[in-house]
Motif scaffolding. Sequence first.
Motif, PDB file in Angstrom:
ATOM      1  N   ALA A  95      -3.664  15.120  -5.765  1.00  0.00           N
ATOM      2  CA  ALA A  95      -4.681  14.070  -5.807  1.00  0.00           C
ATOM      3  C   ALA A  95      -4.383  13.011  -4.751  1.00  0.00           C
ATOM      4  O   ALA A  95      -5.290  12.471  -4.112  1.00  0.00           O
ATOM      5  CB  ALA A  95      -4.738  13.440  -7.195  1.00  0.00           C
ATOM      6  N   ALA A  96      -3.105  12.716  -4.543  1.00  0.00           N
ATOM      7  CA  ALA A  96      -2.738  11.744  -3.516  1.00  0.00           C
ATOM      8  C   ALA A  96      -3.149  12.254  -2.143  1.00  0.00           C
ATOM      9  O   ALA A  96      -3.685  11.503  -1.315  1.00  0.00           O
ATOM     10  CB  ALA A  96      -1.237  11.467  -3.561  1.00  0.00           C
ATOM     11  N   ALA A  97      -2.928  13.540  -1.901  1.00  0.00           N
ATOM     12  CA  ALA A  97      -3.331  14.123  -0.617  1.00  0.00           C
ATOM     13  C   ALA A  97      -4.836  14.013  -0.434  1.00  0.00           C
ATOM     14  O   ALA A  97      -5.333  13.781   0.668  1.00  0.00           O
ATOM     15  CB  ALA A  97      -2.886  15.583  -0.535  1.00  0.00           C
ATOM     16  N   PHE A 157       2.834  10.706  -9.246  1.00  0.00           N
ATOM     17  CA  PHE A 157       2.058  11.085 -10.429  1.00  0.00           C
ATOM     18  C   PHE A 157       1.293  12.387 -10.201  1.00  0.00           C
ATOM     19  O   PHE A 157       1.251  13.250 -11.079  1.00  0.00           O
ATOM     20  CB  PHE A 157       1.074   9.971 -10.806  1.00  0.00           C
ATOM     21  N   ASP A 158       0.666  12.534  -9.034  1.00  0.00           N
ATOM     22  CA  ASP A 158      -0.157  13.716  -8.777  1.00  0.00           C
ATOM     23  C   ASP A 158      -0.241  13.921  -7.266  1.00  0.00           C
ATOM     24  O   ASP A 158      -1.032  13.287  -6.579  1.00  0.00           O
ATOM     25  CB  ASP A 158      -1.547  13.533  -9.373  1.00  0.00           C
ATOM     26  N   ARG A 198       3.780   5.784  -5.690  1.00  0.00           N
ATOM     27  CA  ARG A 198       3.547   5.974  -7.122  1.00  0.00           C
ATOM     28  C   ARG A 198       2.456   7.005  -7.356  1.00  0.00           C
ATOM     29  O   ARG A 198       2.573   7.859  -8.244  1.00  0.00           O
ATOM     30  CB  ARG A 198       3.174   4.641  -7.773  1.00  0.00           C
ATOM     31  N   ALA A 199       1.400   6.926  -6.561  1.00  0.00           N
ATOM     32  CA  ALA A 199       0.299   7.882  -6.705  1.00  0.00           C
ATOM     33  C   ALA A 199       0.815   9.302  -6.453  1.00  0.00           C
ATOM     34  O   ALA A 199       0.525  10.228  -7.210  1.00  0.00           O
ATOM     35  CB  ALA A 199      -0.831   7.543  -5.740  1.00  0.00           C
ATOM     36  N   ARG A 256       0.822  -1.194   0.000  1.00  0.00           N
ATOM     37  CA  ARG A 256       0.000   0.000   0.000  1.00  0.00           C
ATOM     38  C   ARG A 256       0.866   1.258   0.000  1.00  0.00           C
ATOM     39  O   ARG A 256       0.619   2.201  -0.744  1.00  0.00           O
ATOM     40  CB  ARG A 256      -0.901  -0.010   1.237  1.00  0.00           C
ATOM     41  N   VAL A 257       1.916   1.237   0.818  1.00  0.00           N
ATOM     42  CA  VAL A 257       2.771   2.423   0.883  1.00  0.00           C
ATOM     43  C   VAL A 257       3.514   2.628  -0.440  1.00  0.00           C
ATOM     44  O   VAL A 257       3.719   3.755  -0.897  1.00  0.00           O
ATOM     45  CB  VAL A 257       3.734   2.359   2.093  1.00  0.00           C
ATOM     46  N   ILE A 261      -3.505  10.395   1.744  1.00  0.00           N
ATOM     47  CA  ILE A 261      -2.096  10.012   1.818  1.00  0.00           C
ATOM     48  C   ILE A 261      -1.315  11.164   2.449  1.00  0.00           C
ATOM     49  O   ILE A 261      -1.456  12.312   2.036  1.00  0.00           O
ATOM     50  CB  ILE A 261      -1.556   9.691   0.412  1.00  0.00           C
ATOM     51  N   LYS A 279       2.333   1.812  -3.407  1.00  0.00           N
ATOM     52  CA  LYS A 279       1.377   2.392  -4.350  1.00  0.00           C
ATOM     53  C   LYS A 279       1.140   3.859  -4.019  1.00  0.00           C
ATOM     54  O   LYS A 279       0.972   4.687  -4.919  1.00  0.00           O
ATOM     55  CB  LYS A 279       0.065   1.614  -4.294  1.00  0.00           C
ATOM     56  N   ALA A 280       1.137   4.180  -2.736  1.00  0.00           N
ATOM     57  CA  ALA A 280       0.974   5.585  -2.348  1.00  0.00           C
ATOM     58  C   ALA A 280       2.134   6.412  -2.902  1.00  0.00           C
ATOM     59  O   ALA A 280       1.951   7.557  -3.323  1.00  0.00           O
ATOM     60  CB  ALA A 280       0.909   5.718  -0.829  1.00  0.00           C
TER      61      ALA A 280
END
Lengths: 240, 307
Positions: free
Chosen positions: B193-195, B189-190, B185-186, B179-180, B199, B182-183
Amino acid sequence: MSANGTPMLELEGINTYYGQIHILQDENIVVNEGELVCLLGGNASGKSTTLKTILGLVRPRTGTVRLAGEDVTQLPTAHRIKRGLAIVPENRRLFGPMTVLENLEMGAYLRPKADLKAEFERVYELFPLLYERRTQLAGTMSGGEQQMVAMGRALMSQPKMLLMDEPSMGLAPILVEKSFEIIKHVNESGVGMLVVEQNANVSLSIADRGYVLSTGRVVLEGKAADLLQNEELRKAYLGR
Amino acid sequence: MDTFIQLTLNGLTLGSVYALIALGYSLVYGILKLLNFAHGDVFMVGTFIGFGAIQLLGGTVNPIVPVWTLLILITLAAMAGCAVLGVVIERFAYRPLRDAPRIAPLISALGVSFFIAYSMQLLFGSELRNYDTFSLDGGALYLEGFDIGNVRVPMIRIITIVSAFVMMILLWLLVSRTRVGKAMRATSFDREAAAMMGIDIDKVIVFAFVLGSALAGAAGVLFALRIPTYATIGFLIGLKGFTAAVIGGIGSIPGAMAGGLVLGFAESYAQGYISTRWSDLLVFVILILFLVFRPQGILGKADIRKV
Ligand SMILES: Nc1ncnc2c1ncn2[C@@H]1O[C@H](COP(=O)(O)OP(=O)(O)OP(=O)(O)O)[C@@H](O)[C@H]1O
Ligand SMILES: [Mg+2]
């Protein structure tokens, strides 16, 4: 619909700035539990800024943001999400190089791992297509499909209060109707909603109440049914 | 043919170390869009921690622990020490400048780089430090191994290559499965949006520094097992790691791995077939060519961000 008068989200005397520019001016907005409220206004009227202020992505200079009665003005975004807030952002903002499944998983980032399976099932039931496409990269989906991912992603956290920023933007009329059906459906399951829209007619037709924003000020508010009849509403739009 | 095998082996050894360093550049760049120029110096500190740990464990002639335990302990020490260093650098040199114009953290990075390199020189002098791994078990790490044709593949190279690849695979699993990861990578990327997903961006950034710096620490030990180190080695090796990251497409994790290997091979073949004197120059020629003609790297693809 089942709005029962307990405030879920409150903005009180909000003043938000970008640098020196005063964007939101003495903004007051309330969304009650289970209520569907729409936030209307022309371009650059401060709708997205309102949502960012609610999330804590920008901090108001003065004023208070409350979630279920609790003052969260000083809390970081993650803490607000944990308290039941979620957003379908403007332009969807999917994680393009990640799969649909991973995008949904990010929506449930703060949920306990044990609940993940149930969340996925709920979202797949609402959007069966997302199950079929779970291994597709989100960035390669069509606009309408992306909108489903964005909705599904927001619902993965089981929000009590859902913010939506122009969910119908860029969708064909038939998809606009469909997405509002889903919004209605989600709202009827008890989720409070604040929906930003430029499309006043469609959004007011499913909303309980509405606010109209113009250059950062609430210039009009009231029951959706009344706003639909309101002459001033048209004026507010023209005077943006 | 034997020359080719030997050079390929050298390239693989060198390249796997470059790949580990390149990963640190890419992890941080992916999330902060910051070229962490101090990364090469973190690598250098890793080589020194490994050296210090060997002395603490009694030296290579008469170590107080078995050889394998010693190798694992010095690697872990360097990884842990560098991870802490990475966190400190982020906290004090980059975080205060998070919202400053992009040139500010770059200058800060250069400052940190010089600060670390010259502090180490002041503290420990500028002479070469040799791990002297040949003394371990009477040269066993160099004498044991297997042959390809007439070329000996000694244990010491096998250790470097295998450990580097194991770490790369672990990192890949971490980034693609957890999960961390992927966070991360997210976030790269943006960030906003992750926030919006809840995240904690600060934590993700710290995590990227921990991972990148720990890999640099490991790379430091694997490198210095065979090659002497010194206080200002971080500049050259850091630049090579950076070049590897650029070759693969900076910000890309598989790119960093591929770029490291490509650079290792290029350098090794250049040393063997052209001249050792020119091989470092070749690295910089490659860097400049990539920056000018293919800044997105070999694995860089068209941006698939839609809408
Ligand atoms: N990050 C920022 N920095 C500076 N100004 C900003 C920033 N974001 C928004 N603004 C400005 O704030 C004002 C309100 O923007 P906002 O995005 O809230 O409008 P909006 O009502 O959502 O408009 P639209 O319907 O076009 O999405 C605009 O004038 C915009 O230029
Ligand atoms: Mg907007």
